[in-house]
Design a protein around this motif. Structure first.
Motif, PDB file in Angstrom:
ATOM      1  N   HIS A   1       0.836  -1.202   0.000  1.00 21.39           N
ATOM      2  CA  HIS A   1       0.000   0.000   0.000  1.00 21.39           C
ATOM      3  C   HIS A   1       0.873   1.255   0.000  1.00 21.39           C
ATOM      4  O   HIS A   1       0.625   2.203  -0.753  1.00 21.39           O
TER       5      HIS A   1
ATOM      6  N   ALA B   1       2.425   1.598  -3.353  1.00 23.33           N
ATOM      7  CA  ALA B   1       1.409   2.035  -4.324  1.00 23.33           C
ATOM      8  C   ALA B   1       1.183   3.543  -4.212  1.00 23.33           C
ATOM      9  O   ALA B   1       1.033   4.240  -5.223  1.00 23.33           O
TER      10      ALA B   1
ATOM     11  N   TYR C   1      -6.818  -2.874   0.834  1.00 24.73           N
ATOM     12  CA  TYR C   1      -6.026  -1.765   0.302  1.00 24.73           C
ATOM     13  C   TYR C   1      -6.246  -1.551  -1.191  1.00 24.73           C
ATOM     14  O   TYR C   1      -5.869  -0.513  -1.734  1.00 24.73           O
TER      15      TYR C   1
ATOM     16  N   CYS D   1      -4.715  -2.575  -3.765  1.00 24.51           N
ATOM     17  CA  CYS D   1      -3.526  -2.312  -4.573  1.00 24.51           C
ATOM     18  C   CYS D   1      -2.980  -3.585  -5.228  1.00 24.51           C
ATOM     19  O   CYS D   1      -2.059  -3.508  -6.033  1.00 24.51           O
TER      20      CYS D   1
END
Length: 173
Positions: free
Chosen positions: A36, A39, A62, A64
């Motif tokens: 995360h 990202a 999350y 991602c």
């Protein structure tokens, strides 16, 4: 002083700064926090694996990860050869969890040529010297080369015991 895990620091993300769009395997992704953070810094494609379904469920929140897999790395990595351009793992690679040095050969196998392996490892445990020999053997065999190693740093776990760790970055040949 409590230090954050290396995957949540600029140092960790700068180690792979040229790979924003590459496919990243997050080994032992747990709650997904590390990916995360990456990202949020611009990295795009994550595949997460963990031995815990609960961890994968949290990681999924999350949003991602393109894929999440329930996988026990002690049994190898269930991916084709030359799949990932970056492999990361923080706080997972330890005999305490039954992990052996065979995992490093698996990282080489599933990494694409010129891919990166970015791992955090303990540096103050009795088994650390033998693991370092295995990492160096992969260098000697021409399977990967060392790109970067951090100095040892202190970290604390939930039980407040200080542990020394380091981050190692390798490029697969």
């Amino acid at each position: 002083m409590i230090r954050r895990p290396p995957r949540s620091t600029p140092l960790y993300s700068s180690a792979a700064s040229d790979v924003y769009k590459r496919q990243i395997l997050d080994v032992g992704c747990g709650s997904g926090f590390a990916s995360h953070v990456l990202a949020m810094q611009g990295y795009k494609t994550f595949v997460g694996i963990d031995v815990s379904q609960n961890g994968l469920d949290m990681a999924n929140e999350y949003n991602c990860y393109s894929e999440l897999h329930l996988m026990d790395i002690r049994e190898g990595l269930n991916f084709k050869d030359n799949t990932f351009e970056v492999i990361t793992s923080a706080g997972v690679l330890t005999p305490k969890f039954g992990i052996t040095t065979d995992i490093f050969d698996e990282f080489v196998r599933v990494s694409r040529p010129n891919g990166y392996v970015i791992i955090s490892l303990h540096s103050d445990q009795p088994w650390c010297d033998s693991w370092k020999l295995v990492l160096n053997k992969l260098i000697d065999e021409g399977k990967w080369s060392s790109v970067f190693t951090t100095p040892d740093f202190d970290t604390r776990r939930g039980n407040n015991d200080e542990q020394k760790m380091r981050v190692e970055v390798f490029q697969v040949n």
